[in-house]
Design a protein around this motif. Structure first.
Motif, PDB file in Angstrom:
ATOM      1  N   GLU A 196       0.887  -1.391   0.106  1.00 57.34           N
ATOM      2  CA  GLU A 196      -0.034  -0.109   0.061  1.00 57.34           C
ATOM      3  C   GLU A 196       0.690   1.432  -0.097  1.00 57.34           C
ATOM      4  O   GLU A 196       1.768   1.264   0.666  1.00 57.34           O
ATOM      5  CB  GLU A 196      -0.784  -0.042   1.152  1.00 57.34           C
ATOM      6  CG  GLU A 196      -1.825  -1.231   1.236  1.00 57.34           C
ATOM      7  CD  GLU A 196      -2.778  -1.047   2.366  1.00 57.34           C
ATOM      8  OE1 GLU A 196      -3.031   0.219   2.877  1.00 57.34           O
ATOM      9  OE2 GLU A 196      -3.593  -2.100   2.651  1.00 57.34           O
ATOM     10  N   LYS A 238       2.461   3.144   5.422  1.00 53.86           N
ATOM     11  CA  LYS A 238       2.464   2.577   4.079  1.00 53.86           C
ATOM     12  C   LYS A 238       3.841   2.324   3.618  1.00 53.86           C
ATOM     13  O   LYS A 238       4.888   2.753   4.184  1.00 53.86           O
ATOM     14  CB  LYS A 238       1.903   3.887   3.149  1.00 53.86           C
ATOM     15  CG  LYS A 238       0.596   4.311   3.822  1.00 53.86           C
ATOM     16  CD  LYS A 238      -0.403   3.484   3.379  1.00 53.86           C
ATOM     17  CE  LYS A 238      -1.890   3.980   3.781  1.00 53.86           C
ATOM     18  NZ  LYS A 238      -2.851   3.100   3.443  1.00 53.86           N
ATOM     19  N   LYS A 270      -2.666  -0.776  -3.042  1.00 53.46           N
ATOM     20  CA  LYS A 270      -3.754   0.184  -2.702  1.00 53.46           C
ATOM     21  C   LYS A 270      -2.818   1.607  -2.846  1.00 53.46           C
ATOM     22  O   LYS A 270      -1.780   1.947  -2.326  1.00 53.46           O
ATOM     23  CB  LYS A 270      -4.243   0.104  -1.153  1.00 53.46           C
ATOM     24  CG  LYS A 270      -5.190   0.807  -0.723  1.00 53.46           C
ATOM     25  CD  LYS A 270      -5.999   0.393   0.505  1.00 53.46           C
ATOM     26  CE  LYS A 270      -7.055   1.257   1.103  1.00 53.46           C
ATOM     27  NZ  LYS A 270      -7.494   0.868   2.446  1.00 53.46           N
ATOM     28  N   ASP A 316      -6.946   5.718  -0.447  1.00 56.05           N
ATOM     29  CA  ASP A 316      -8.020   4.809  -0.383  1.00 56.05           C
ATOM     30  C   ASP A 316      -8.577   3.945  -1.522  1.00 56.05           C
ATOM     31  O   ASP A 316      -9.591   3.547  -1.455  1.00 56.05           O
ATOM     32  CB  ASP A 316      -9.213   5.927   0.275  1.00 56.05           C
ATOM     33  CG  ASP A 316      -8.771   6.327   1.637  1.00 56.05           C
ATOM     34  OD1 ASP A 316      -8.132   5.827   2.449  1.00 56.05           O
ATOM     35  OD2 ASP A 316      -9.131   7.673   1.816  1.00 56.05           O
ATOM     36  N   SER A 344      -8.286   0.823  -3.755  1.00 55.15           N
ATOM     37  CA  SER A 344      -7.724  -0.498  -3.889  1.00 55.15           C
ATOM     38  C   SER A 344      -7.630  -0.792  -5.511  1.00 55.15           C
ATOM     39  O   SER A 344      -8.327  -0.356  -6.264  1.00 55.15           O
ATOM     40  CB  SER A 344      -8.682  -1.512  -3.085  1.00 55.15           C
ATOM     41  OG  SER A 344      -8.534  -1.315  -1.723  1.00 55.15           O
ATOM     42  N   GLY A 390      -7.109  -6.177  -4.388  1.00 53.39           N
ATOM     43  CA  GLY A 390      -6.357  -6.095  -3.310  1.00 53.39           C
ATOM     44  C   GLY A 390      -5.298  -7.164  -3.359  1.00 53.39           C
ATOM     45  O   GLY A 390      -4.596  -7.480  -2.426  1.00 53.39           O
TER      46      GLY A 390
END
Length: 278
Positions: free
Chosen positions: A130, A164, A250, A253, A255, A259
């Motif tokens: 992410e 992140k 991601k 916010d 994706s 995922g």
């Protein structure tokens, strides 16, 4: 561990940097990180050519010819018995009394190189990471691999603080690159990435990925990717010398690929690894 200081291999404990080295005081220098696989220095020619270009853009004369430097890097890898790792190398403008002006021709550039640990992040390559976006506040010569990395460092730390993996820069609404990575987005089987201009570093891994895409029959397009249009893409990934091809699942916010790494990203991962065995 042996360190290459200028043209001499010395013990790490002997390695010293003068307090008036311009790299220390001004960030006045350039660097490269080169991957070593199975004892072989991967894309060493490309890295050294980029080092020479970066130094030239800053009007720094490398202390040695590239062929000599290549031989010393390989000697450094051999003497340290590096099998799976990397080499960090930097060249500064030299040592002189602190002054913003360049020193005279009597001041020689200073070179240092040494092994660094670097292993393929296999688990993250399988799961994806992410990332977050942030304003690109860096100077406008990101094509030069200079020692001036404070903007990158701050962005990388901001990502870590937010839980992140990476920060992706946005300049005037355009996605440029990550704090230590290049950025790619996939739409309908085509890979898009920012043009290799002054706003990004033209990564050596980036170039090999484009070669891998060609080998795998995947089209690539260099074009500006608007941050406002990120939701239109099917997959996203990032790359660097140390992480190779890293899937992004991601951004902020939003994706991607439900995922998990997308099929085109996985195909490129495989094609890239095939280049390592050529």
């Amino acid at each position: 561990m042996k360190i290459l200081m200028n043209d001499e291999l010395i013990d790490r404990e002997q390695a010293k940097v003068d307090i008036e080295d311009r790299g220390y005081q001004f960030g006045d220098g350039v660097y490269e990180v080169i991957r070593v696989y199975n004892g072989e220095v991967f894309t060493i020619d490309e890295h050294l050519e980029r080092l020479k270009r970066s130094a030239g853009e800053l009007k720094i004369s490398l202390p040695y010819e590239l062929e000599t430097l290549k031989n010393r890097i390989r000697e450094l890898v051999s003497v340290n018995q590096v099998r799976d790792g990397g080499i960090y190398m930097q060249v500064t403008r030299g040592v002189s009394a602190r002054n913003h002006l360049f020193p005279g021709s009597d001041v020689s550039a200073q070179l240092a190189a040494y092994p660094i640990p670097s292993k393929r992040p296999a688990e993250l390559q399988k799961s994806g990471v992410e990332v977050m976006t942030a304003e690109d506040i860096r100077w406008k010569r990101c094509d030069i691999k200079s020692l001036n990395l404070l903007g990158n460092v701050m962005a990388k730390q901001a990502a870590a603080d937010a839980g992140k993996y990476e920060t992706i820069f946005v300049r005037d609404g355009v996605v440029t690159e990550g704090s230590s990575t290049n950025f790619y987005a996939v739409k309908d089987g085509t890979v898009y990435t920012h043009p290799a201009n002054h706003f990004i570093l033209n990564g050596i891994t980036r170039l090999k990925i484009m070669e891998a895409c060609q080998n795998a029959g995947v089209d690539t397009v260099e074009k500006e990717i608007m941050a406002s249009e990120l939701g239109q893409y099917d997959e996203v990934f990032i790359s660097s010398t140390t992480i190779e091809v890293m899937p992004v699942v991601k951004i902020d916010d939003r994706s991607y690929s439900e995922g998990r790494p997308g099929p085109i990203t996985l195909l490129i991962q495989k094609a890239f690894r095939e280049l390592l065995t050529d």
